[in-house]
Design a protein around this motif. Structure first.
Motif, short mmCIF file in Angstrom:
data_model
loop_
_atom_site.label_atom_id
_atom_site.label_comp_id
_atom_site.label_asym_id
_atom_site.label_seq_id
_atom_site.Cartn_x
_atom_site.Cartn_y
_atom_site.Cartn_z
N ARG A 1 0.83 -1.19 0.00
CA ARG A 1 0.00 0.00 0.00
C ARG A 1 0.87 1.26 0.00
NH1 ARG A 1 -4.08 0.10 4.70
NH2 ARG A 1 -3.95 -2.14 4.47
N LYS B 1 1.92 2.09 -3.36
CA LYS B 1 0.85 2.75 -4.13
C LYS B 1 0.79 4.23 -3.78
CE LYS B 1 -2.60 -0.83 -4.66
NZ LYS B 1 -3.88 -1.25 -4.16
N SER C 1 -8.80 -2.30 1.15
CA SER C 1 -7.88 -1.18 0.94
C SER C 1 -8.50 -0.06 0.11
CB SER C 1 -6.61 -1.69 0.27
OG SER C 1 -6.93 -2.10 -1.05
N SER C 2 -9.67 -0.32 -0.54
CA SER C 2 -10.17 0.73 -1.45
C SER C 2 -10.66 1.99 -0.74
CB SER C 2 -11.20 0.18 -2.44
OG SER C 2 -12.31 -0.30 -1.78
N PRO C 3 -11.36 1.90 0.42
CA PRO C 3 -11.66 3.18 1.08
C PRO C 3 -10.40 3.90 1.54
CG PRO C 3 -12.45 1.34 2.40
CD PRO C 3 -12.02 0.78 1.11
N CYS C 4 -9.40 3.15 1.95
CA CYS C 4 -8.13 3.77 2.34
C CYS C 4 -7.46 4.43 1.16
CB CYS C 4 -7.19 2.71 2.94
SG CYS C 4 -7.66 2.21 4.60
N ALA C 5 -7.48 3.73 0.03
CA ALA C 5 -6.86 4.30 -1.17
C ALA C 5 -7.59 5.57 -1.58
CB ALA C 5 -6.88 3.27 -2.30
N LEU C 6 -8.92 5.54 -1.45
CA LEU C 6 -9.72 6.72 -1.80
C LEU C 6 -9.35 7.90 -0.91
CD1 LEU C 6 -12.01 7.74 -3.61
CD2 LEU C 6 -13.61 7.05 -1.84
N TRP D 1 -5.94 9.17 -1.87
CA TRP D 1 -6.02 9.92 -3.12
C TRP D 1 -6.61 11.30 -2.89
CZ3 TRP D 1 -3.86 10.72 -7.35
CH2 TRP D 1 -4.51 11.29 -8.45
N THR D 2 -7.70 11.36 -2.12
CA THR D 2 -8.32 12.65 -1.82
C THR D 2 -7.34 13.57 -1.11
OG1 THR D 2 -10.31 11.36 -1.42
CG2 THR D 2 -10.42 13.70 -0.90
#
Lengths: 279, 193
Positions: free
Chosen positions: A2, A5, B2-7, B10-11
């Protein structure tokens, strides 16, 4: 994983900020096939006495000069086939006109100072995107079609070779072997009729070229325009101050159409160059 | 998982990026809207393709004004002249600056002005200082108002972050914006000849 990323995203953001800060911003224009590009390159007064050029930038950065303004006249035009430049030094803008754009014209263009240095001084950059014409599917019109003149672009985006741009090597307005004399016209007629079965799209009968009138009306403008016979708009013979269209230079002829589907302004005012039909 | 974390990440990074791009985080300072200075309605239709990359600074070469009341009258005068006498669809500038330190809305950010001729109008925002600045400079509060307006333009996305400022005389044959004001804008960070 992560973390990688996140660092990747950060890196991308950083790079995009750098790109925004450095270099020239591009303008973007989207046209459909057959339309004319009208673009203004602006410049400040330090360049008012300089000549300007219009270039196409290829992938890889190599630039090709398409036209440049002349030294002698201030408000000058440069005939480069389909590219016209008019430098208005009082307004500080070069009017760039590219007629009959095709999908192959899509790409990056720029206005530069001429003569062009190894590190050229770029005035403006334009990203041109040419989309396919409405020949395949009925696309919704922005303007309601009060009369048919609005719905078709002229020349229409068919698959006929009339829409191919002329080869760059063509210098002046005349093409070898295209004197419009009665003999040649008959050849064209024969060629056209011979090839009718192989044509992919039937021409609109109201658009058919009346060959028998050509011989007798070479100087006048009494013909009906035809897409199928390989006609393309060309420069020259712009209407004089009085509004009457001037004579067309060389092998160009002036067209008039009875077909209301064609844009009458486009058809009437333009000089047309005839070239042989290629299926 | 991990997608809410990635969001979120990113924000956060986007906001960070935007913060880096902005010059200074002051909000848009008040602009006197058309209705308030009792503008004649505009009949202009031509819109601007935003963001634009240039700002052209001019002066009206007319009378200055240094109070909100007198500047309100002066903006009306300028618009009247442009519309009634010269026959334009509206006052030719996108914004006007008074010596009262206020910005007056002209054609605004979205409508193309008629301040610099030909191609420049479609690619720039035109701001005009009300007065004649050949022999005198505008007061600091007017210059601050103009700078604040331009920062606001960037914040709104009407001006490119790397927009260029030009004097009216850089793009047309004119004395505008006046020798004194021209000298000042040449020291602005975004000025490019």
């Amino acid at each position: 994983m992560r973390k990688a990323k996140l660092w990747g995203l950060l890196g991308m953001l950083f790079v995009s900020e750098l790109q925004a800060a450095a270099g020239q911003a591009e303008e973007k224009k989207i046209l459909t096939e057959g339309e004319t590009l009208n673009y203004h390159c602006v410049y400040t007064r330090k360049h008012s006495q300089s000549q300007k050029a219009w270039q196409r930038v290829m992938d890889g950065g190599k630039a090709e000069t398409l036209a440049f303004t002349e030294k002698t006249s201030k408000n000058s035009q440069e005939l480069g086939g389909r590219y016209f430049l008019e430098d208005n030094t009082t307004q500080g803008a070069v009017h760039v006109r590219m007629t009959n754009v095709q999908m192959s014209d899509s790409g990056l263009y720029r206005c530069v100072i001429y003569p062009i240095l190894s590190n050229p001084e770029v005035l403006e950059s334009l990203r041109l995107v040419v989309t396919k014409g409405p020949s395949d599917s009925p696309s919704p019109d922005k303007n309601p079609p009060r009369d048919k003149a609005q719905t078709t672009t002229f020349p229409p985006a068919t698959k006929a070779p009339v829409t191919q741009p002329p080869p760059k090597s063509t210098a002046g307005v005349s093409r070898p072997g295209l004197e419009v004399n009665p003999t040649h016209v008959t050849d064209v007629t024969r060629q056209r009729e011979a090839r009718v079965p192989t044509r992919r799209k039937e021409p609109d009968p109201s658009l058919s070229l009346q060959h028998h009138t050509i011989a007798s009306r070479l100087n006048a403008s009494q013909w009906v325009a035809s897409q199928a016979s390989g006609l393309e708009p060309a420069a020259g013979g712009e209407p004089a101050a009085g509004g009457e269209p001037g004579p067309c230079p060389g092998t160009l002829v002036r067209m008039r159409t009875r077909n209301k589907a064609l844009n009458p302004a486009e058809a009437r005012g333009t000089c047309w160059r005839i070239f042989p039909w290629k299926p | 998982m991990s997608s809410p974390c990635a969001l979120l990440a990113w924000t956060f990074l986007t906001l960070l990026g935007l913060g880096v791009a902005q010059e200074d985080l002051t909000p848009c300072s008040p602009i006197v809207p058309r209705r308030e200075w009792r503008a004649l309605p505009s009949t202009c239709k031509q819109r601007l393709d935003l963001p634009v990359r240039c700002v052209v600074v001019s002066h009206t070469a007319g009378s200055p004004c240094d109070t909100p009341a007198s500047c309100m009258r002066q903006v009306q005068n300028v618009q009247h002249y442009h519309v009634r006498t010269r026959g334009w669809c509206d006052v030719t500038y996108n914004f006007l600056i008074g010596e009262d330190g206020l910005v007056y809305e002209g054609r605004g950010w979205d409508i193309q002005g008629a301040h610099a001729g030909g191609g420049w109008n479609s690619k720039s925002i035109g701001i005009s200082f009300m007065g004649n600045y050949m022999d005198r400079a505008p007061p600091q509060r007017a210059l601050r108002a103009a700078q604040s307006l331009l920062a606001c333009g960037v914040a709104r996305g009407a001006l490119s972050p790397n927009y260029e400022v030009k004097g009216h005389r850089d793009v047309q044959q004119t004395l505008s914006p006046g020798d004194q004001l021209y000298e000042i804008i040449q020291t602005w960070p975004h000025y490019r000849y």
